[in-house]
Design a protein around this motif. Sequence first.
Motif, mmCIF file in Angstrom:
data_model
loop_
_atom_site.group_PDB
_atom_site.id
_atom_site.type_symbol
_atom_site.label_atom_id
_atom_site.label_comp_id
_atom_site.label_asym_id
_atom_site.label_seq_id
_atom_site.Cartn_x
_atom_site.Cartn_y
_atom_site.Cartn_z
ATOM 1 N N ALA A 73 -0.973 -1.906 4.478
ATOM 2 C CA ALA A 73 -1.833 -1.141 5.384
ATOM 3 C C ALA A 73 -1.166 0.196 5.663
ATOM 4 N N ILE A 74 -1.794 1.274 5.211
ATOM 5 C CA ILE A 74 -1.175 2.597 5.346
ATOM 6 C C ILE A 74 -2.231 3.670 5.133
ATOM 7 N N GLU A 75 -2.048 4.794 5.803
ATOM 8 C CA GLU A 75 -3.015 5.884 5.675
ATOM 9 C C GLU A 75 -2.582 6.940 4.675
ATOM 10 N N GLU A 76 -1.348 6.866 4.187
ATOM 11 C CA GLU A 76 -0.813 7.908 3.311
ATOM 12 C C GLU A 76 -1.201 7.674 1.850
ATOM 13 N N PRO A 77 -1.772 8.668 1.181
ATOM 14 C CA PRO A 77 -2.138 8.485 -0.224
ATOM 15 C C PRO A 77 -0.918 8.366 -1.123
ATOM 16 N N SER A 78 -1.091 7.709 -2.238
ATOM 17 C CA SER A 78 -0.120 7.555 -3.335
ATOM 18 C C SER A 78 0.885 6.433 -3.141
ATOM 19 N N VAL A 79 1.032 5.904 -1.933
ATOM 20 C CA VAL A 79 2.056 4.900 -1.680
ATOM 21 C C VAL A 79 1.778 3.607 -2.444
ATOM 22 N N ILE A 80 0.565 3.091 -2.344
ATOM 23 C CA ILE A 80 0.252 1.809 -2.971
ATOM 24 C C ILE A 80 0.294 1.925 -4.490
ATOM 25 N N ALA A 81 -0.262 3.005 -5.006
ATOM 26 C CA ALA A 81 -0.236 3.209 -6.459
ATOM 27 C C ALA A 81 1.197 3.360 -6.964
ATOM 28 N N ALA A 82 2.006 4.095 -6.223
ATOM 29 C CA ALA A 82 3.391 4.326 -6.642
ATOM 30 C C ALA A 82 4.202 3.047 -6.611
ATOM 31 N N ALA A 83 4.024 2.242 -5.562
ATOM 32 C CA ALA A 83 4.747 0.976 -5.477
ATOM 33 C C ALA A 83 4.344 0.043 -6.612
ATOM 34 N N SER A 84 3.052 0.016 -6.929
ATOM 35 C CA SER A 84 2.565 -0.837 -8.015
ATOM 36 C C SER A 84 3.160 -0.410 -9.356
ATOM 37 N N LYS A 85 3.245 0.895 -9.571
ATOM 38 C CA LYS A 85 3.797 1.397 -10.829
ATOM 39 C C LYS A 85 5.280 1.075 -10.941
ATOM 40 N N ALA A 86 6.016 1.243 -9.844
ATOM 41 C CA ALA A 86 7.448 0.920 -9.860
ATOM 42 C C ALA A 86 7.657 -0.573 -10.096
ATOM 43 N N ALA A 87 6.811 -1.390 -9.478
ATOM 44 C CA ALA A 87 6.925 -2.838 -9.662
ATOM 45 C C ALA A 87 6.651 -3.225 -11.106
ATOM 46 N N LYS A 88 5.737 -2.517 -11.753
ATOM 47 C CA LYS A 88 5.425 -2.789 -13.153
ATOM 48 C C LYS A 88 6.625 -2.489 -14.045
ATOM 49 N N ILE A 89 7.328 -1.400 -13.753
ATOM 50 C CA ILE A 89 8.527 -1.060 -14.532
ATOM 51 C C ILE A 89 9.603 -2.123 -14.322
ATOM 52 N N ALA A 90 9.765 -2.568 -13.065
ATOM 53 C CA ALA A 90 10.758 -3.608 -12.770
ATOM 54 C C ALA A 90 10.397 -4.924 -13.450
ATOM 55 N N LYS A 91 9.115 -5.205 -13.528
ATOM 56 C CA LYS A 91 8.639 -6.473 -14.099
ATOM 57 C C LYS A 91 9.090 -6.649 -15.544
ATOM 58 N N ALA A 92 9.170 -5.547 -16.275
ATOM 59 C CA ALA A 92 9.586 -5.615 -17.681
ATOM 60 C C ALA A 92 11.017 -6.108 -17.837
ATOM 61 N N LYS A 93 11.808 -5.973 -16.782
ATOM 62 C CA LYS A 93 13.207 -6.414 -16.817
ATOM 63 C C LYS A 93 13.428 -7.644 -15.928
ATOM 64 N N GLY A 94 12.365 -8.367 -15.630
ATOM 65 C CA GLY A 94 12.511 -9.598 -14.850
ATOM 66 C C GLY A 94 12.090 -9.505 -13.415
#
Length: 413
Positions: A73-94
């Motif tokens: 829950a947040i009003e600031e743009p880009s936060v959710i998309a950015a966190a999802s993208k970072a999590a995707k990069i981390a996912k590739a390494k476990g």
Amino acid sequence: MGKKFYEMTREERLAFVREQAGLSGEEAASFGQPLAYESAGRMVENAVGIMSLPLGIATNFLINGVERLVPMAIEEPSVIAAASKAAKIAKAKGGFTATAGRSLMIGQVQVVRLSKIDAARRKVLAKKKELLAIANSKSKSVSAVDVQARVVKDASRNRMGKMLVVELVIDTKDAMGANAVNTMCEAIAPKVEEMTGGSVVLKILSNYATMRMVKCSAVFDREELGGKEMVERILYAHALAHSDPYRAVTHNKGVMNGVDAVALATGQDFRAIEAGAHAYAARDGTYRSLTKWWRTKTGDLAGEIELPLAVGIVGGVANVHPTAKTALKVLGVKSAQELAMAIAAAGLAQNLAAIRALASEGIQKGHMRLHARNIAVMAGARGGEVERVADRIADDGQVNVERAKEVLSSIRK
């Protein structure tokens, strides 16, 4: 899943989340329903309405081998998309590896006007069992497990002298535990006065939950980040955040974008979380980054976050706010520890996304493209016009209402 989550319509997203989390129709509907005024009136004084925030879902989070959809829950743009993208990069390494300690909170009883403060401290410690029995008589759901006592010298200009601080250590299980801790502190206060001969002033929990630490780490593939040079630039960014408080504050604000968003969505006391986190960031006398970043032997980027997190899945807002209850179900956590680990993972992911953007094209490019949608709406755009206007003003680098009105006018002609 076919379509990527961000490509789905709202209805498709809700259907996906409902299926993944096993939500009932009523639970799924709670994501679109504001808190009832009657409930708000019971939660706060002088209620006049409801203040809503956007609620989104961060995807790609693999935490200790478990896939999780993370409500934010947040009003600031880009936060959710950015966190999802970072999590995707981390996912590739476990994905993320996290640990969390027991739910131990500290309650403080302040004793003043003591002529023999060291003797008073010894008396308190000698009567631990008696104090614990009094405390535990006040709750069946949490338990006081220890009593500590220390002398604190007044460091203010008022020179109030030395104080004895009697501290209850309380296992709050799966609750945040504030009310239970406060009740126990108030219960033992008369006995503490009797034992010490002093006067009790404060009887309150500490939000500096250093017995309730959570740690989360992840490895991010070098090439997915942008190569060797990008890893180097991120390490330079970390160096400044670790070494300079002016940068550390903004760096940690980015961390808390992730932490607070999940805390808000799941009904946690984000103010207490913020206060404890920032105190921990300054524990060595200088305010520093809450995260650490380093290069692995294979050249990838590794990161770690450690902070105190007092959160709960029972009691408080999490039990009375329908959206918070549903958010917890979507997240799929079964304990306060699992919730803390998910929150820490969101903080680490958001921090990686922020410093990666800062170390490359800068934060404004992506941020302003998302902000352009708000500007387009402010200019009067509707429906499909919003994206067309937003794209134009973002490409022009003129994200303001005046330019948006010009573009909207040309589109309508």
